[in-house]
Design a protein around this motif. Structure first.
Motif, PDB file in Angstrom:
ATOM      1  N   ILE A   7       0.856  -1.184   0.000  1.00 28.28           N
ATOM      2  CA  ILE A   7       0.000   0.000   0.000  1.00 28.28           C
ATOM      3  C   ILE A   7       0.888   1.228   0.000  1.00 28.28           C
ATOM      4  O   ILE A   7       1.676   1.442   0.931  1.00 28.28           O
ATOM      5  CB  ILE A   7      -0.936   0.002   1.223  1.00 28.28           C
ATOM      6  CG1 ILE A   7      -1.825  -1.251   1.195  1.00 28.28           C
ATOM      7  CG2 ILE A   7      -1.786   1.263   1.243  1.00 28.28           C
ATOM      8  CD1 ILE A   7      -2.644  -1.466   2.450  1.00 28.28           C
ATOM      9  N   VAL A   8       0.788   2.016  -1.055  1.00 28.93           N
ATOM     10  CA  VAL A   8       1.627   3.201  -1.208  1.00 28.93           C
ATOM     11  C   VAL A   8       0.852   4.424  -0.736  1.00 28.93           C
ATOM     12  O   VAL A   8      -0.182   4.774  -1.295  1.00 28.93           O
ATOM     13  CB  VAL A   8       2.061   3.377  -2.670  1.00 28.93           C
ATOM     14  CG1 VAL A   8       2.953   4.612  -2.814  1.00 28.93           C
ATOM     15  CG2 VAL A   8       2.782   2.126  -3.157  1.00 28.93           C
ATOM     16  N   GLY A   9       1.353   5.038   0.332  1.00 32.72           N
ATOM     17  CA  GLY A   9       0.689   6.197   0.918  1.00 32.72           C
ATOM     18  C   GLY A   9       0.074   5.850   2.261  1.00 32.72           C
ATOM     19  O   GLY A   9      -0.767   4.961   2.358  1.00 32.72           O
ATOM     20  N   ALA A  10       0.500   6.545   3.308  1.00 34.68           N
ATOM     21  CA  ALA A  10       0.031   6.259   4.663  1.00 34.68           C
ATOM     22  C   ALA A  10      -0.924   7.339   5.163  1.00 34.68           C
ATOM     23  O   ALA A  10      -0.921   7.706   6.333  1.00 34.68           O
ATOM     24  CB  ALA A  10       1.215   6.128   5.618  1.00 34.68           C
ATOM     25  N   GLY A  11      -1.767   7.843   4.255  1.00 39.38           N
ATOM     26  CA  GLY A  11      -2.790   8.805   4.644  1.00 39.38           C
ATOM     27  C   GLY A  11      -4.085   8.090   4.992  1.00 39.38           C
ATOM     28  O   GLY A  11      -4.093   6.895   5.321  1.00 39.38           O
ATOM     29  N   LEU A  12      -5.197   8.808   4.912  1.00 41.21           N
ATOM     30  CA  LEU A  12      -6.496   8.237   5.271  1.00 41.21           C
ATOM     31  C   LEU A  12      -6.819   6.977   4.477  1.00 41.21           C
ATOM     32  O   LEU A  12      -7.220   5.961   5.038  1.00 41.21           O
ATOM     33  CB  LEU A  12      -7.593   9.285   5.060  1.00 41.21           C
ATOM     34  CG  LEU A  12      -7.897  10.236   6.215  1.00 41.21           C
ATOM     35  CD1 LEU A  12      -8.862  11.316   5.752  1.00 41.21           C
ATOM     36  CD2 LEU A  12      -8.485   9.483   7.398  1.00 41.21           C
TER      37      LEU A  12
END
Length: 240
Positions: A7-12
């Motif tokens: 999973i690329v991106g650790a935002g919402l």
């Protein structure tokens, strides 16, 4: 090591995907090129001990009980209604445009029906607005566009509204009621101890690992499925 999901991106979006998949037994690796998790919602204590939203204020709101129930597993809330005003010609007006704003504009009380009739007369007819300028003109007409939108959009986006997709300014509502809130969502709040703590608790699962300061495009990972939450142009190397 091979992961079920990279999973690329650790935002919402990324942290939510990771948590839901991990609870279904999937091994997830979350990577983010920034120094922290949380994406644009990231917050931290400043030098004065004040919790600060580093990338600008983020106010959480939704009409979906399922969303509230899910996130409430990871945070308590401070209930909060966001309200805004716009400085126009030296006077503060309620914003977004509502019946209250319309009454300020007229300098007297008015009815919902009167406001609807006014905008029906001044709005510009577009069958399918091609940009944000056309969309706003189709909603409130030229006068209100010039007063409340034109200069702010150029300041905010560094380009005229005619260069922006209709969806950009389509997020700004118009209320035909006396309502001074920015949105009318049923649930409006901020996480009690901040967004970052909420994200940390979401990622605290034995099936989840995460890496920061990690650029997906410069690393090699073994995985079965990819969830990419970054900018789509960046994913394709801006070749389009």
């Amino acid at each position: 090591m091979s992961w079920d999901y990279l999973i690329v991106g650790a935002g919402l979006s990324g942290t939510t995907c990771a948590r839901l998949l991990a609870e279904r037994g999937k091994r997830c690796l979350v990577v983010d090129k920034r120094r922290h998790i949380g994406g644009n919602c990231y917050d931290e204590m400043d030098e004065h001990g004040i919790l600060t939203h580093v990338y600008g204020p983020h106010h959480f709101r939704t009409n979906h009980k399922t969303v509230v129930d899910f996130l409430s597993r990871f945070t308590a809330w401070i209930m909060s209604e966001h309200k805004a005003v716009s400085l126009v010609n030296g006077k503060l007006y309620y914003f977004p445009i509502s019946l209250l704003t319309f009454e300020q504009f007229l300098g007297r009380s008015a009815t919902k029906e009167e406001m609807i009739e006014y905008f029906d007369q001044v709005r510009v007819a577009y069958d399918s607005p091609k940009n944000s300028e056309e969309l706003i003109l189709s909603q409130v007409g030229q006068k209100f566009y010039d007063l409340f939108y034109k200069e702010y959009i150029e300041k905010m986006w560094d380009r005229p509204a005619s260069y922006l997709d209709p969806s950009v300014c389509g997020r700004i509502p118009v209320y035909f009621e006396r309502d001074d809130r920015y949105s009318q969502h049923q649930f409006q709040a901020v996480p009690k101890n901040g967004y970052t703590e909420m994200f940390q608790k979401m990622l605290d699962h034995r099936k989840i690992n995460y890496l920061v300061n990690c650029d997906f495009h410069q690393k090699h990972f073994e995985y079965k499925h990819l969830i990419y939450t970054g900018m789509i142009d960046h994913y394709y190397g801006h070749c389009y």
